[in-house]
Design a protein around this motif. Structure first.
Motif, PDB file in Angstrom:
ATOM      1  N   PHE A   1       4.973  34.137 -72.034  1.00  0.00           N
ATOM      2  CA  PHE A   1       5.133  32.692 -72.170  1.00  0.00           C
ATOM      3  C   PHE A   1       3.771  32.001 -72.228  1.00  0.00           C
ATOM      4  CE2 PHE A   1       5.480  28.450 -70.251  1.00  0.00           C
ATOM      5  CZ  PHE A   1       6.468  27.877 -71.048  1.00  0.00           C
ATOM      6  N   ALA A   2       2.860  32.453 -71.391  1.00  0.00           N
ATOM      7  CA  ALA A   2       1.551  31.803 -71.294  1.00  0.00           C
ATOM      8  C   ALA A   2       0.520  32.369 -72.263  1.00  0.00           C
ATOM      9  CB  ALA A   2       1.021  31.914 -69.869  1.00  0.00           C
ATOM     10  N   ALA A   3       0.832  33.462 -72.946  1.00  0.00           N
ATOM     11  CA  ALA A   3      -0.150  34.123 -73.812  1.00  0.00           C
ATOM     12  C   ALA A   3      -0.268  33.383 -75.147  1.00  0.00           C
ATOM     13  CB  ALA A   3       0.248  35.579 -74.039  1.00  0.00           C
ATOM     14  N   LYS A   4      -0.907  32.209 -75.115  1.00  0.00           N
ATOM     15  CA  LYS A   4      -1.001  31.365 -76.304  1.00  0.00           C
ATOM     16  C   LYS A   4      -2.441  31.027 -76.655  1.00  0.00           C
ATOM     17  CE  LYS A   4       3.424  31.332 -76.672  1.00  0.00           C
ATOM     18  NZ  LYS A   4       4.034  32.232 -77.687  1.00  0.00           N
ATOM     19  N   GLY A   5      -3.335  32.000 -76.458  1.00  0.00           N
ATOM     20  CA  GLY A   5      -4.722  31.815 -76.881  1.00  0.00           C
ATOM     21  C   GLY A   5      -5.368  30.608 -76.239  1.00  0.00           C
ATOM     22  N   ARG A   6      -5.847  29.683 -77.060  1.00  0.00           N
ATOM     23  CA  ARG A   6      -6.559  28.508 -76.563  1.00  0.00           C
ATOM     24  C   ARG A   6      -5.672  27.582 -75.739  1.00  0.00           C
ATOM     25  NH1 ARG A   6      -8.733  26.755 -82.291  1.00  0.00           N
ATOM     26  NH2 ARG A   6      -6.817  27.868 -82.838  1.00  0.00           N
ATOM     27  N   PHE A   7      -4.341  27.770 -75.808  1.00  0.00           N
ATOM     28  CA  PHE A   7      -3.422  26.931 -75.041  1.00  0.00           C
ATOM     29  C   PHE A   7      -2.818  27.678 -73.857  1.00  0.00           C
ATOM     30  CE2 PHE A   7      -3.875  24.454 -78.811  1.00  0.00           C
ATOM     31  CZ  PHE A   7      -3.650  23.138 -78.421  1.00  0.00           C
ATOM     32  N   SER A   8      -3.397  28.814 -73.495  1.00  0.00           N
ATOM     33  CA  SER A   8      -2.846  29.610 -72.402  1.00  0.00           C
ATOM     34  C   SER A   8      -2.839  28.847 -71.078  1.00  0.00           C
ATOM     35  CB  SER A   8      -3.648  30.909 -72.235  1.00  0.00           C
ATOM     36  OG  SER A   8      -3.454  31.759 -73.346  1.00  0.00           O
ATOM     37  N   SER A   9      -3.912  28.110 -70.780  1.00  0.00           N
ATOM     38  CA  SER A   9      -3.957  27.382 -69.513  1.00  0.00           C
ATOM     39  C   SER A   9      -2.899  26.285 -69.472  1.00  0.00           C
ATOM     40  CB  SER A   9      -5.348  26.780 -69.283  1.00  0.00           C
ATOM     41  OG  SER A   9      -5.700  25.899 -70.335  1.00  0.00           O
ATOM     42  N   ARG A  10      -2.629  25.662 -70.612  1.00  0.00           N
ATOM     43  CA  ARG A  10      -1.590  24.623 -70.673  1.00  0.00           C
ATOM     44  C   ARG A  10      -0.221  25.227 -70.375  1.00  0.00           C
ATOM     45  NH1 ARG A  10      -0.559  19.591 -73.416  1.00  0.00           N
ATOM     46  NH2 ARG A  10       1.619  19.413 -74.014  1.00  0.00           N
ATOM     47  N   LEU A  11       0.064  26.377 -70.980  1.00  0.00           N
ATOM     48  CA  LEU A  11       1.369  27.006 -70.765  1.00  0.00           C
ATOM     49  C   LEU A  11       1.503  27.547 -69.346  1.00  0.00           C
ATOM     50  CD1 LEU A  11       3.654  27.320 -72.996  1.00  0.00           C
ATOM     51  CD2 LEU A  11       1.414  26.678 -73.871  1.00  0.00           C
ATOM     52  N   ALA A  12       0.430  28.108 -68.805  1.00  0.00           N
ATOM     53  CA  ALA A  12       0.475  28.647 -67.447  1.00  0.00           C
ATOM     54  C   ALA A  12       0.722  27.559 -66.413  1.00  0.00           C
ATOM     55  CB  ALA A  12      -0.826  29.383 -67.133  1.00  0.00           C
ATOM     56  N   ALA A  13       0.354  26.313 -66.729  1.00  0.00           N
ATOM     57  CA  ALA A  13       0.538  25.188 -65.803  1.00  0.00           C
ATOM     58  C   ALA A  13       1.879  24.495 -65.991  1.00  0.00           C
ATOM     59  CB  ALA A  13      -0.598  24.189 -65.989  1.00  0.00           C
ATOM     60  N   MET A  14       2.742  25.071 -66.794  1.00  0.00           N
ATOM     61  CA  MET A  14       4.019  24.442 -67.126  1.00  0.00           C
ATOM     62  C   MET A  14       5.149  25.060 -66.294  1.00  0.00           C
ATOM     63  SD  MET A  14       5.516  24.024 -71.014  1.00  0.00           S
ATOM     64  CE  MET A  14       3.932  23.378 -71.584  1.00  0.00           C
ATOM     65  N   PRO A  15       5.914  24.261 -65.543  1.00  0.00           N
ATOM     66  CA  PRO A  15       7.035  24.834 -64.792  1.00  0.00           C
ATOM     67  C   PRO A  15       8.142  25.319 -65.718  1.00  0.00           C
ATOM     68  CG  PRO A  15       7.030  22.438 -64.604  1.00  0.00           C
ATOM     69  CD  PRO A  15       5.775  22.815 -65.306  1.00  0.00           C
ATOM     70  N   VAL A  16       8.675  26.499 -65.421  1.00  0.00           N
ATOM     71  CA  VAL A  16       9.815  27.057 -66.149  1.00  0.00           C
ATOM     72  C   VAL A  16      10.939  27.253 -65.145  1.00  0.00           C
ATOM     73  CG1 VAL A  16      10.689  28.949 -67.564  1.00  0.00           C
ATOM     74  CG2 VAL A  16       8.292  28.241 -67.775  1.00  0.00           C
ATOM     75  N   LYS A  17      12.084  26.663 -65.428  1.00  0.00           N
ATOM     76  CA  LYS A  17      13.212  26.719 -64.509  1.00  0.00           C
ATOM     77  C   LYS A  17      14.457  27.208 -65.240  1.00  0.00           C
ATOM     78  CE  LYS A  17      11.347  22.879 -61.778  1.00  0.00           C
ATOM     79  NZ  LYS A  17      11.224  23.552 -60.485  1.00  0.00           N
ATOM     80  N   LEU A  18      15.478  27.525 -64.477  1.00  0.00           N
ATOM     81  CA  LEU A  18      16.756  27.962 -65.032  1.00  0.00           C
ATOM     82  C   LEU A  18      17.857  27.118 -64.418  1.00  0.00           C
ATOM     83  CD1 LEU A  18      17.929  31.546 -65.749  1.00  0.00           C
ATOM     84  CD2 LEU A  18      19.414  30.062 -64.394  1.00  0.00           C
ATOM     85  N   ILE A  19      18.716  26.551 -65.252  1.00  0.00           N
ATOM     86  CA  ILE A  19      19.795  25.706 -64.744  1.00  0.00           C
ATOM     87  C   ILE A  19      20.900  26.597 -64.182  1.00  0.00           C
ATOM     88  CG2 ILE A  19      20.856  25.484 -67.051  1.00  0.00           C
ATOM     89  CD1 ILE A  19      21.730  22.631 -66.152  1.00  0.00           C
ATOM     90  N   THR A  20      21.290  26.328 -62.944  1.00  0.00           N
ATOM     91  CA  THR A  20      22.259  27.176 -62.254  1.00  0.00           C
ATOM     92  C   THR A  20      23.654  26.560 -62.197  1.00  0.00           C
ATOM     93  OG1 THR A  20      21.665  26.235 -60.095  1.00  0.00           O
ATOM     94  CG2 THR A  20      20.458  28.202 -60.822  1.00  0.00           C
ATOM     95  N   HIS A  21      23.832  25.359 -62.742  1.00  0.00           N
ATOM     96  CA  HIS A  21      25.174  24.761 -62.765  1.00  0.00           C
ATOM     97  C   HIS A  21      26.127  25.722 -63.466  1.00  0.00           C
ATOM     98  CE1 HIS A  21      28.505  22.085 -63.829  1.00  0.00           C
ATOM     99  NE2 HIS A  21      28.064  21.269 -62.888  1.00  0.00           N
ATOM    100  N   PRO A  22      27.322  25.953 -62.906  1.00  0.00           N
ATOM    101  CA  PRO A  22      28.207  26.968 -63.491  1.00  0.00           C
ATOM    102  C   PRO A  22      28.701  26.651 -64.894  1.00  0.00           C
ATOM    103  CG  PRO A  22      29.326  25.726 -61.749  1.00  0.00           C
ATOM    104  CD  PRO A  22      27.878  25.365 -61.676  1.00  0.00           C
ATOM    105  N   GLU A  23      28.766  25.382 -65.268  1.00  0.00           N
ATOM    106  CA  GLU A  23      29.263  25.011 -66.595  1.00  0.00           C
ATOM    107  C   GLU A  23      28.392  23.905 -67.197  1.00  0.00           C
ATOM    108  OE1 GLU A  23      31.425  26.540 -68.283  1.00  0.00           O
ATOM    109  OE2 GLU A  23      32.552  27.719 -66.818  1.00  0.00           O
ATOM    110  N   PRO A  24      27.144  24.204 -67.532  1.00  0.00           N
ATOM    111  CA  PRO A  24      26.268  23.149 -68.047  1.00  0.00           C
ATOM    112  C   PRO A  24      26.734  22.560 -69.372  1.00  0.00           C
ATOM    113  CG  PRO A  24      25.244  25.309 -68.298  1.00  0.00           C
ATOM    114  CD  PRO A  24      26.458  25.501 -67.450  1.00  0.00           C
ATOM    115  N   GLY A  25      27.377  23.386 -70.223  1.00  0.00           N
ATOM    116  CA  GLY A  25      27.864  22.862 -71.494  1.00  0.00           C
ATOM    117  C   GLY A  25      28.955  21.829 -71.305  1.00  0.00           C
TER     118      GLY A  25
END
Length: 329
Positions: free
Chosen positions: A289-313
């Motif tokens: 996810f963070a392996a983006k060359g010159r933008f690696s630090s930007r991606l590494a500082a970005m929170p990644v989450k997963l929605i756990t609601h049982p029926e998000p749709g």
């Protein structure tokens, strides 16, 4: 002026499953009734599935429908990307006796759910463990039968817009020799290899088959369900290798989407995303996810989450109905 109805039918239609629930709308709250999940392959049309949901509900359904569909929703005639079902807004209103219908893309619905749920329904996966920003773009992405993606544009804590996309059909970009080989083999079948050919439920099978070829082993697991079960249970070494490569590809693709959207956070959804919630944090997802060359630090500082609601749709479809109704007041 249109006031939101107290009760609506919320539907989430994917390539494999059709989910229904009656949503009760009370002031700022949306409560979903017991969901009913049907297999799309068991019904010839949405109308057939609607009738089965009504039968199982044991009561007449509300005549307001908000429906999330796995495919573009900007034409009069709509179709699922990975199913034979067809949709026509006017015909559905007439045949089902609807008062109104709200149509949106399935990952547009997941993005509405992300905007609606609190932080308690968001599980930390990668990057800094911090809340989603109250302003800016959040990329919403997740594998299921295909690969869905949307952008949630938050203008304030309570004001937002959803940008629906078909980013799952962008070209896949290999990052090493093995992925070069995977794309080379898949091109023999598909000619153009989109990202969802690897990052989706069927994508694990595609990766697994090429790994078997590369390793000179027999691809002994044939069923998709059996393959996912073996991979997640770590009971088959080749399936486990395929799953790790899947997570690496998923991380790379999610990072690409975040860059394209100008995002400041990412939320993972989708049926496969939910199955991976315990596996992803320790996989190669975050590094890719963070392996983006010159933008690696930007991606590494970005929170990644997963929605756990049982029926998000289903929740998101109801939230889209509420947003649309309030906008027309």
């Amino acid at each position: 002026m249109t006031k939101p109805a107290n009760r609506i039918v919320s539907a989430d239609i994917g390539g494999t499953h059709a989910r229904f629930a009656i949503a009760t709308i009370d002031a700022e709250r949306i409560e979903l009734g017991e969901p009913v999940t049907l297999r799309t392959a068991d019904h010839v049309s949405f109308e057939s599935a609607w009738n089965e949901f009504e039968r199982q509900s044991g009561t007449a359904l509300p005549r307001e429908l908000s429906i999330a569909i796995a495919g573009p929703v900007d034409d009069a005639e709509l179709s699922l990307t990975n199913s034979q079902w067809r949709f026509n807004r006017d015909r559905m209103v007439e045949e089902l006796g609807l008062h109104s219908i709200t149509l949106l893309n399935d990952f547009g619905a997941v993005a509405h759910a992300v905007a609606t749920v609190g932080e308690a329904a968001l599980l930390h996966i990668a990057g800094p463990d911090e809340p989603l920003p109250e302003r800016g773009v959040v990329t919403v992405v997740g594998p299921g039968t295909g690969l869905g993606a949307a952008a949630l544009l938050r203008r304030s804590k309570d004001e937002y817009e959803i940008l629906e996309t078909e980013a799952g059909h962008m070209d896949f970009s290999p990052l090493d020799a093995l992925e070069d080989q995977i794309v080379k083999e898949l091109r023999k079948t598909f000619r153009r290899v989109s990202v969802e050919r690897l990052v989706s439920g069927p994508g694990l099978r595609n990766i697994y088959d090429v790994l078997a070829l590369v390793e000179g082993e027999a691809a002994g697991i044939r069923g998709e369900t059996e393959l996912w079960t073996a991979a997640l249970a770590l009971t088959d070494s080749l399936a486990t290798l395929a799953l790790e490569r899947f997570c690496m590809c998923f991380g790379a693709v999610a990072g690409d989407f975040a860059l394209a959207h100008g995002a400041s956070a990412v939320v993972i959804g989708g049926g496969i995303g939910k199955r991976l919630k315990d596996y992803l944090p320790g996989s190669g997802f975050a590094d890719r996810f963070a392996a983006k060359g010159r933008f690696s630090s930007r991606l590494a500082a970005m929170p990644v989450k997963l929605i756990t609601h049982p029926e998000p749709g289903l929740l998101g479809a109801a939230a889209a109905y509420v947003q649309k109704s309030r906008a027309s007041q």
